[in-house]
Design a protein around this motif. Structure first.
Motif, PDB file in Angstrom:
ATOM      1  N   MET A 160       0.843  -1.203   0.000  1.00 18.48           N
ATOM      2  CA  MET A 160       0.000   0.000   0.000  1.00 18.48           C
ATOM      3  C   MET A 160       0.876   1.251   0.000  1.00 18.48           C
ATOM      4  O   MET A 160       0.637   2.202  -0.755  1.00 18.48           O
ATOM      5  CB  MET A 160      -0.932  -0.005   1.217  1.00 18.48           C
ATOM      6  CG  MET A 160      -1.998  -1.090   1.169  1.00 18.48           C
ATOM      7  SD  MET A 160      -2.928  -1.259   2.724  1.00 18.48           S
ATOM      8  CE  MET A 160      -4.005   0.185   2.632  1.00 18.48           C
ATOM      9  N   ILE A 178      -3.270   5.450   5.703  1.00 21.59           N
ATOM     10  CA  ILE A 178      -2.909   4.034   5.612  1.00 21.59           C
ATOM     11  C   ILE A 178      -2.443   3.512   6.967  1.00 21.59           C
ATOM     12  O   ILE A 178      -2.821   2.408   7.383  1.00 21.59           O
ATOM     13  CB  ILE A 178      -1.820   3.817   4.538  1.00 21.59           C
ATOM     14  CG1 ILE A 178      -2.432   3.956   3.142  1.00 21.59           C
ATOM     15  CG2 ILE A 178      -1.168   2.437   4.689  1.00 21.59           C
ATOM     16  CD1 ILE A 178      -1.412   3.972   2.022  1.00 21.59           C
ATOM     17  N   THR A 236      -7.112  -5.956   8.199  1.00 28.28           N
ATOM     18  CA  THR A 236      -6.893  -6.012   6.748  1.00 28.28           C
ATOM     19  C   THR A 236      -7.520  -7.304   6.217  1.00 28.28           C
ATOM     20  O   THR A 236      -6.959  -7.979   5.361  1.00 28.28           O
ATOM     21  CB  THR A 236      -5.394  -5.976   6.405  1.00 28.28           C
ATOM     22  OG1 THR A 236      -4.728  -7.044   7.100  1.00 28.28           O
ATOM     23  CG2 THR A 236      -4.768  -4.649   6.796  1.00 28.28           C
ATOM     24  N   GLN A 291       0.196  -7.240  -4.026  1.00 32.99           N
ATOM     25  CA  GLN A 291      -0.230  -5.957  -4.594  1.00 32.99           C
ATOM     26  C   GLN A 291      -1.736  -5.964  -4.817  1.00 32.99           C
ATOM     27  O   GLN A 291      -2.403  -4.947  -4.598  1.00 32.99           O
ATOM     28  CB  GLN A 291       0.489  -5.659  -5.911  1.00 32.99           C
ATOM     29  CG  GLN A 291       0.021  -4.335  -6.534  1.00 32.99           C
ATOM     30  CD  GLN A 291       0.900  -3.843  -7.661  1.00 32.99           C
ATOM     31  OE1 GLN A 291       2.123  -3.886  -7.558  1.00 32.99           O
ATOM     32  NE2 GLN A 291       0.292  -3.366  -8.736  1.00 32.99           N
ATOM     33  N   ALA A 328      -3.279  -5.329  -1.593  1.00 30.73           N
ATOM     34  CA  ALA A 328      -3.119  -3.908  -1.274  1.00 30.73           C
ATOM     35  C   ALA A 328      -4.131  -3.068  -2.044  1.00 30.73           C
ATOM     36  O   ALA A 328      -4.698  -2.109  -1.506  1.00 30.73           O
ATOM     37  CB  ALA A 328      -1.698  -3.455  -1.600  1.00 30.73           C
ATOM     38  N   GLU A 368      -7.386  -3.361  -0.294  1.00 30.54           N
ATOM     39  CA  GLU A 368      -7.404  -2.599   0.959  1.00 30.54           C
ATOM     40  C   GLU A 368      -7.411  -1.087   0.713  1.00 30.54           C
ATOM     41  O   GLU A 368      -7.996  -0.335   1.495  1.00 30.54           O
ATOM     42  CB  GLU A 368      -6.210  -2.988   1.833  1.00 30.54           C
ATOM     43  CG  GLU A 368      -6.358  -4.343   2.508  1.00 30.54           C
ATOM     44  CD  GLU A 368      -7.488  -4.388   3.537  1.00 30.54           C
ATOM     45  OE1 GLU A 368      -7.932  -3.316   3.990  1.00 30.54           O
ATOM     46  OE2 GLU A 368      -7.924  -5.496   3.884  1.00 30.54           O
ATOM     47  N   LEU A 369      -6.790  -0.640  -0.354  1.00 28.02           N
ATOM     48  CA  LEU A 369      -6.844   0.787  -0.690  1.00 28.02           C
ATOM     49  C   LEU A 369      -8.272   1.195  -1.026  1.00 28.02           C
ATOM     50  O   LEU A 369      -8.722   2.283  -0.652  1.00 28.02           O
ATOM     51  CB  LEU A 369      -5.914   1.096  -1.867  1.00 28.02           C
ATOM     52  CG  LEU A 369      -4.417   1.093  -1.555  1.00 28.02           C
ATOM     53  CD1 LEU A 369      -3.607   1.180  -2.846  1.00 28.02           C
ATOM     54  CD2 LEU A 369      -4.042   2.240  -0.616  1.00 28.02           C
ATOM     55  N   LEU A 394      -7.282   7.532  -3.850  1.00 27.82           N
ATOM     56  CA  LEU A 394      -7.067   6.139  -3.456  1.00 27.82           C
ATOM     57  C   LEU A 394      -7.948   5.188  -4.264  1.00 27.82           C
ATOM     58  O   LEU A 394      -7.535   4.063  -4.573  1.00 27.82           O
ATOM     59  CB  LEU A 394      -7.339   5.963  -1.959  1.00 27.82           C
ATOM     60  CG  LEU A 394      -6.324   6.614  -1.008  1.00 27.82           C
ATOM     61  CD1 LEU A 394      -6.800   6.491   0.433  1.00 27.82           C
ATOM     62  CD2 LEU A 394      -4.938   5.991  -1.163  1.00 27.82           C
ATOM     63  N   SER A 424      -6.302   2.297  -6.446  1.00 23.48           N
ATOM     64  CA  SER A 424      -6.706   0.904  -6.266  1.00 23.48           C
ATOM     65  C   SER A 424      -6.933   0.223  -7.613  1.00 23.48           C
ATOM     66  O   SER A 424      -6.469  -0.901  -7.853  1.00 23.48           O
ATOM     67  CB  SER A 424      -7.986   0.845  -5.423  1.00 23.48           C
ATOM     68  OG  SER A 424      -8.527  -0.453  -5.405  1.00 23.48           O
TER      69      SER A 424
END
Length: 309
Positions: free
Chosen positions: A12, A33, A41, A63, A66, A69-70, A106, A110
């Protein structure tokens, strides 16, 4: 799966540092973050589990996790800004235009990160279509929730399927499709079931709160508040009157224990618990039907149980 959590956070941060060049954007994004990483998460972990479950072996999954999660972080920021019920969150303590802009950035980051994960154009297109489809479903559900337009049990479940369940489906299906598989209907179904179970648990938690997150004080229509206002007992008529605007917040401010007693006496809490468990049991049944899930089942349940069991 705990060993993957630092890797998700690392990815992230790397994505922010690679794509954001404006110093304030980098600073706020990294700050948000770090706040996010203090919590769960689980969405990213679900992506990783499903990737491994269906035969994926590459490191690129971190990735992808991530990216998921973003998106969840951006959604959380926008949700808190809309509800104005989380004053302690770091994004609520910065200028609102900055928080909105970071969330918007974000969201785009993402999507960019997700597109980079696919090994071939076919997978890339399938991932993008799935991601955008679930994001749009969640946007529809969120709008219904914001407008508080739930009228009955069916409309509640329709909203949850579009909002909460769509995000879990997005996280799980990302792992499946990144591993080279097509849309998996059973995964989609059990992600929906566990999403419903989790939302009802959240509603149970917020039902008895007596602060900015109280569903009752906010007159928020959920499965449980609908159950309460549909009650016919004369002693509980004040609850319906409050939802109809006949009573103000000041009128009911001292009724916390009275409200708690009504929730217990009417069976609203029991009803919510039973409904949540019913959907969770269906999730477990569907999970057990997938042969590939067997080695990962205990880890999967460990991630989910804290909030949905």
């Amino acid at each position: 799966m705990n060993d993957c959590i630092p890797l998700i956070g690392q990815q992230m941060r790397k994505l922010v540092q690679r794509w954001f060049t404006a110093e304030p954007l980098v600073r706020y994004a990294e700050l948000f973050i770090e706040d996010k990483l203090q919590e769960s998460t689980k969405f990213g972990q679900l992506t990783i589990i499903h990737y491994r479950m269906f035969g994926g072996t590459e490191e690129v999954v971190y990735q992808a996790a991530a990216a998921v999660e973003l998106f969840i972080l951006a959604s959380d920021i926008l949700d808190d800004l809309q509800d104005q019920d989380a004053p302690a969150k770091v994004w609520m303590q910065v200028p609102q235009p900055a928080a909105i802009h970071v969330a918007s950035a974000l969201l785009t980051l993402s999507q960019q990160a997700m597109l980079e994960c696919a090994m071939d154009s076919e997978t890339r297109i399938a991932l993008a279509e799935m991601m955008n489809g679930q994001i749009l479903r969640a946007a529809n559900g969120q709008m219904i929730d914001i407008m508080n337009e739930i009228t009955d049990e069916q409309s509640y479940f329709d909203m949850v399927k579009q909002k909460s369940a769509a995000l879990l489906l997005f996280a799980c299906m990302t792992g499946v499709m990144l591993a080279g598989q097509s849309w998996h209907s059973t995964v989609a179904e059990y992600a929906t079931e566990v999403g419903i179970a989790a939302q009802i648990q959240n509603d149970l938690r917020d039902l008895l709160r007596w602060d900015d997150k109280s569903d009752f004080l906010k007159r928020k229509r959920t499965l449980l508040t609908l159950y309460l206002i549909e009650g016919e007992a004369e002693e509980d008529r004040w609850i319906n009157d409050y939802f109809q605007g006949k009573l103000s917040v000041d009128d009911v401010a001292l009724n916390r224990e009275r409200f708690r007693e009504a929730c217990e006496r009417t069976g609203a809490i029991l009803y919510g618990s039973v409904m949540s468990r019913m959907h969770y049991n269906r999730f477990e049944e569907l999970l057990g039907s997938i042969q590939e899930a067997s080695p990962w089942k205990s880890t999967f349940l460990q991630i989910l149980n804290q909030e949905t069991a």
